[in-house]
Design a protein around this motif. Structure first.
Motif, PDB file in Angstrom:
ATOM      1  N   MET A 243      61.376 -34.644  55.300  1.00 25.66           N
ATOM      2  CA  MET A 243      60.174 -35.364  54.880  1.00 25.66           C
ATOM      3  C   MET A 243      59.180 -34.373  55.022  1.00 25.66           C
ATOM      4  O   MET A 243      58.226 -34.318  53.958  1.00 25.66           O
ATOM      5  CB  MET A 243      60.057 -36.652  55.756  1.00 25.66           C
ATOM      6  N   ALA A 244      59.115 -33.320  55.769  1.00 23.90           N
ATOM      7  CA  ALA A 244      58.441 -32.151  55.801  1.00 23.90           C
ATOM      8  C   ALA A 244      58.422 -31.477  54.429  1.00 23.90           C
ATOM      9  O   ALA A 244      57.303 -31.006  54.059  1.00 23.90           O
ATOM     10  CB  ALA A 244      58.475 -31.338  57.215  1.00 23.90           C
ATOM     11  N   ALA A 245      59.634 -31.180  54.048  1.00 24.82           N
ATOM     12  CA  ALA A 245      59.679 -30.397  52.717  1.00 24.82           C
ATOM     13  C   ALA A 245      59.183 -31.220  51.537  1.00 24.82           C
ATOM     14  O   ALA A 245      58.893 -30.633  50.621  1.00 24.82           O
ATOM     15  CB  ALA A 245      61.317 -30.356  52.568  1.00 24.82           C
ATOM     16  N   VAL A 246      59.520 -32.658  51.582  1.00 21.49           N
ATOM     17  CA  VAL A 246      58.862 -33.336  50.574  1.00 21.49           C
ATOM     18  C   VAL A 246      57.447 -33.372  50.676  1.00 21.49           C
ATOM     19  O   VAL A 246      56.702 -33.116  49.561  1.00 21.49           O
ATOM     20  CB  VAL A 246      59.434 -35.136  50.811  1.00 21.49           C
ATOM     21  N   SER A 251      55.267 -25.453  52.142  1.00 21.22           N
ATOM     22  CA  SER A 251      55.788 -24.725  53.531  1.00 21.22           C
ATOM     23  C   SER A 251      57.051 -24.517  53.732  1.00 21.22           C
ATOM     24  O   SER A 251      57.595 -23.998  54.532  1.00 21.22           O
ATOM     25  CB  SER A 251      55.248 -25.896  54.700  1.00 21.22           C
ATOM     26  N   VAL A 252      57.801 -24.753  52.609  1.00 18.00           N
ATOM     27  CA  VAL A 252      59.303 -24.338  52.215  1.00 18.00           C
ATOM     28  C   VAL A 252      59.415 -22.941  51.923  1.00 18.00           C
ATOM     29  O   VAL A 252      59.015 -22.688  50.778  1.00 18.00           O
ATOM     30  CB  VAL A 252      59.905 -25.451  51.534  1.00 18.00           C
ATOM     31  N   ARG A 253      60.506 -22.231  52.541  1.00 19.29           N
ATOM     32  CA  ARG A 253      60.968 -21.021  51.824  1.00 19.29           C
ATOM     33  C   ARG A 253      62.473 -21.293  51.494  1.00 19.29           C
ATOM     34  O   ARG A 253      63.204 -21.690  52.412  1.00 19.29           O
ATOM     35  CB  ARG A 253      61.137 -19.843  52.900  1.00 19.29           C
ATOM     36  N   TRP A 254      62.865 -21.150  50.162  1.00 22.16           N
ATOM     37  CA  TRP A 254      63.923 -21.514  49.490  1.00 22.16           C
ATOM     38  C   TRP A 254      65.033 -20.387  49.545  1.00 22.16           C
ATOM     39  O   TRP A 254      64.660 -19.304  49.657  1.00 22.16           O
ATOM     40  CB  TRP A 254      63.711 -21.803  48.235  1.00 22.16           C
ATOM     41  N   ALA A 255      66.076 -20.559  50.111  1.00 21.74           N
ATOM     42  CA  ALA A 255      67.534 -19.733  49.950  1.00 21.74           C
ATOM     43  C   ALA A 255      67.627 -19.318  48.543  1.00 21.74           C
ATOM     44  O   ALA A 255      68.149 -18.270  48.282  1.00 21.74           O
ATOM     45  CB  ALA A 255      68.624 -20.257  50.532  1.00 21.74           C
ATOM     46  N   GLY A 256      67.281 -20.410  47.640  1.00 24.99           N
ATOM     47  CA  GLY A 256      67.582 -20.213  46.339  1.00 24.99           C
ATOM     48  C   GLY A 256      68.250 -21.334  45.721  1.00 24.99           C
ATOM     49  O   GLY A 256      68.355 -22.154  46.372  1.00 24.99           O
ATOM     50  N   ASN A 257      68.716 -21.115  44.184  1.00 25.15           N
ATOM     51  CA  ASN A 257      69.545 -22.222  43.679  1.00 25.15           C
ATOM     52  C   ASN A 257      71.072 -21.831  43.662  1.00 25.15           C
ATOM     53  O   ASN A 257      71.488 -20.394  43.216  1.00 25.15           O
ATOM     54  CB  ASN A 257      68.976 -22.201  42.271  1.00 25.15           C
ATOM     55  N   PHE A 258      71.771 -22.659  43.969  1.00 26.74           N
ATOM     56  CA  PHE A 258      73.428 -22.541  43.838  1.00 26.74           C
ATOM     57  C   PHE A 258      73.864 -23.812  43.333  1.00 26.74           C
ATOM     58  O   PHE A 258      73.388 -24.751  43.478  1.00 26.74           O
ATOM     59  CB  PHE A 258      73.710 -22.266  45.383  1.00 26.74           C
ATOM     60  N   ARG A 259      75.223 -23.432  43.011  1.00 24.72           N
ATOM     61  CA  ARG A 259      76.203 -24.598  42.778  1.00 24.72           C
ATOM     62  C   ARG A 259      76.806 -25.082  44.005  1.00 24.72           C
ATOM     63  O   ARG A 259      77.159 -24.206  44.839  1.00 24.72           O
ATOM     64  CB  ARG A 259      77.144 -24.077  41.761  1.00 24.72           C
ATOM     65  N   ILE A 293      61.342 -23.958  56.921  1.00 25.17           N
ATOM     66  CA  ILE A 293      60.124 -24.887  56.893  1.00 25.17           C
ATOM     67  C   ILE A 293      58.855 -24.578  57.867  1.00 25.17           C
ATOM     68  O   ILE A 293      59.495 -24.302  59.017  1.00 25.17           O
ATOM     69  CB  ILE A 293      60.547 -26.422  56.855  1.00 25.17           C
ATOM     70  N   ASP A 294      57.960 -24.253  57.567  1.00 24.71           N
ATOM     71  CA  ASP A 294      56.967 -23.687  58.310  1.00 24.71           C
ATOM     72  C   ASP A 294      56.609 -24.634  59.636  1.00 24.71           C
ATOM     73  O   ASP A 294      56.235 -25.842  59.412  1.00 24.71           O
ATOM     74  CB  ASP A 294      55.553 -23.500  57.607  1.00 24.71           C
ATOM     75  N   GLU A 295      56.640 -24.184  60.794  1.00 28.47           N
ATOM     76  CA  GLU A 295      56.651 -24.880  61.856  1.00 28.47           C
ATOM     77  C   GLU A 295      55.354 -25.563  62.172  1.00 28.47           C
ATOM     78  O   GLU A 295      55.426 -26.823  62.510  1.00 28.47           O
ATOM     79  CB  GLU A 295      57.267 -24.063  63.151  1.00 28.47           C
ATOM     80  N   VAL A 296      54.326 -24.977  61.934  1.00 29.52           N
ATOM     81  CA  VAL A 296      52.952 -25.304  62.045  1.00 29.52           C
ATOM     82  C   VAL A 296      52.769 -26.719  61.155  1.00 29.52           C
ATOM     83  O   VAL A 296      52.354 -27.667  61.454  1.00 29.52           O
ATOM     84  CB  VAL A 296      51.871 -24.447  61.932  1.00 29.52           C
ATOM     85  N   SER A 297      53.316 -26.490  59.840  1.00 34.06           N
ATOM     86  CA  SER A 297      53.069 -27.774  59.015  1.00 34.06           C
ATOM     87  C   SER A 297      54.142 -29.001  59.405  1.00 34.06           C
ATOM     88  O   SER A 297      53.440 -30.050  59.449  1.00 34.06           O
ATOM     89  CB  SER A 297      53.061 -27.283  57.644  1.00 34.06           C
TER      90      SER A 297
END
Ligand code: BDR
Ligand code: CA
Length: 309
Positions: A243-246, A251-259, A293-297
């Motif tokens: 839910m934090a990512a929503v 605040s999200v760092r993404w690893a990238g797009n994958f199958r 996901i940023d801890e502070v947020s």
């Protein structure tokens, strides 16, 4: 409103925390809760969702969904969340009633009413959404964003050594979504483990919060003891992290797009997910995997959910 949310959920103690985050977020409007079976049976997950709305004193329609996975029966997680899914506190049931509309049909209807605006948040097994997608393959075109809490991206599972609970509960439904939804976001179990909250900090928040925090303290007591047995001083909440990512996508760092694909047949690996980390597959990458996901947020959202001033 920044985020218009339809949340599919199987409350469940960590679902409850995630729902409080969303229901108490000033930048989000929750237009419905579609309910899955998962952590416990459907009659409990529906009752728990209705009760949570009493606790926050908000009117949000609740749509009961499928009572069973699409194909094979599955075992619930009552040993983690309590027989009633809310820590067996014996709470007074809500007098609210769920809507007569099935969750899968509600997802489709609301996707028309809020075409292009809706964020779908999946916090439980994917049964209702898979059914909705089968009924209307054009559904993804009307959805702004789909975020799923599920899977274990390196096959370090929680319900089996290799599989995560939400996917393993209904692997066929998960495979329908992972193979056919054009682009989705994922917060997985391994990300959950990488974002522990210190137990003493969380206990402080429960103590400082408002009556909602006291309710959450009570329903989560058993589960927190269970997690303590597994992870010691760290508290983990998969659905809350999702839910934090929503609510705070910046605040999200993404690893990238994958199958990503779901293993359906394996005797040892049924319900495990295979991520094509090396982009060997010729099909387009369809899953954006959250890494950090940023801890502070994240912590700020948790505090607000519990009414900490
Ligand atoms: C997921 O499984 C459920 O038990 C939790 O509510 C969460 O959605 C974590 O694997
Ligand atoms: Ca859940």
């Amino acid at each position: 409103m920044e985020h218009t949310l339809l949340i599919d959920t199987d409350p469940g103690v960590d679902d409850a925390l995630a729902l409080l985050m969303a229901l108490r977020a000033p930048n989000a409007r929750v237009i419905g809760l579609s309910i899955a079976a998962g952590n416990v049976g459907l009659q409990h997950t529906v009752a728990n969702a209705l009760k949570l709305l009493d606790v926050v004193d908000q009117d949000v329609p609740v749509f009961a969904g499928c009572a069973h996975p699409l194909v094979q029966p599955a075992i619930d997680a009552a040993y983690v969340h309590g027989h009633d899914g809310f820590g067996d506190t014996g709470y007074t049931p809500s007098t609210r009633q769920p809507s007569a509309e099935h969750a899968a049909l509600a997802i489709l209807r609301l996707s028309h009413e809020y075409a292009g605006e809706l964020t779908l948040v999946m916090l439980g097994p994917l049964t209702n959404l898979a059914l909705a997608l089968r009924l209307d393959p054009n559904l993804p075109k009307r959805i702004k964003r789909l975020l799923i809490m599920g899977a274990a991206v390196n096959a370090r599972g929680n319900i089996t050594p290799s599989a995560e609970f939400n996917v393993a509960f209904d692997p066929e439904a998960a495979q329908v979504i992972f193979s056919e939804w054009p682009q989705l976001e994922l917060v997985d179990w391994e990300a959950t483990l990488a974002h522990p909250v210190s137990r003493s900090l969380f206990d402080d928040w429960l103590g400082q919060g408002d009556p909602v925090a006291r309710f959450y303290d009570a329903i989560s007591l058993q589960t927190r003891a269970f997690i303590r047995g597994l992870h010691g001083e760290d508290f983990h909440s998969a659905d809350a992290l999702a839910m934090a990512a929503v609510l705070a996508p910046e605040s999200v760092r993404w690893a990238g797009n994958f199958r990503v694909d779901v293993e359906l047949a394996g005797a040892l690996y049924r319900g495990a997910t295979r991520v094509d980390w090396q982009h060997r597959d010729t099909r387009p990458a369809n899953v954006r995997i959250a890494e950090r996901i940023d801890e502070v947020s994240f912590h700020a959202l948790l505090r607000r959910a519990l009414g900490v001033a």
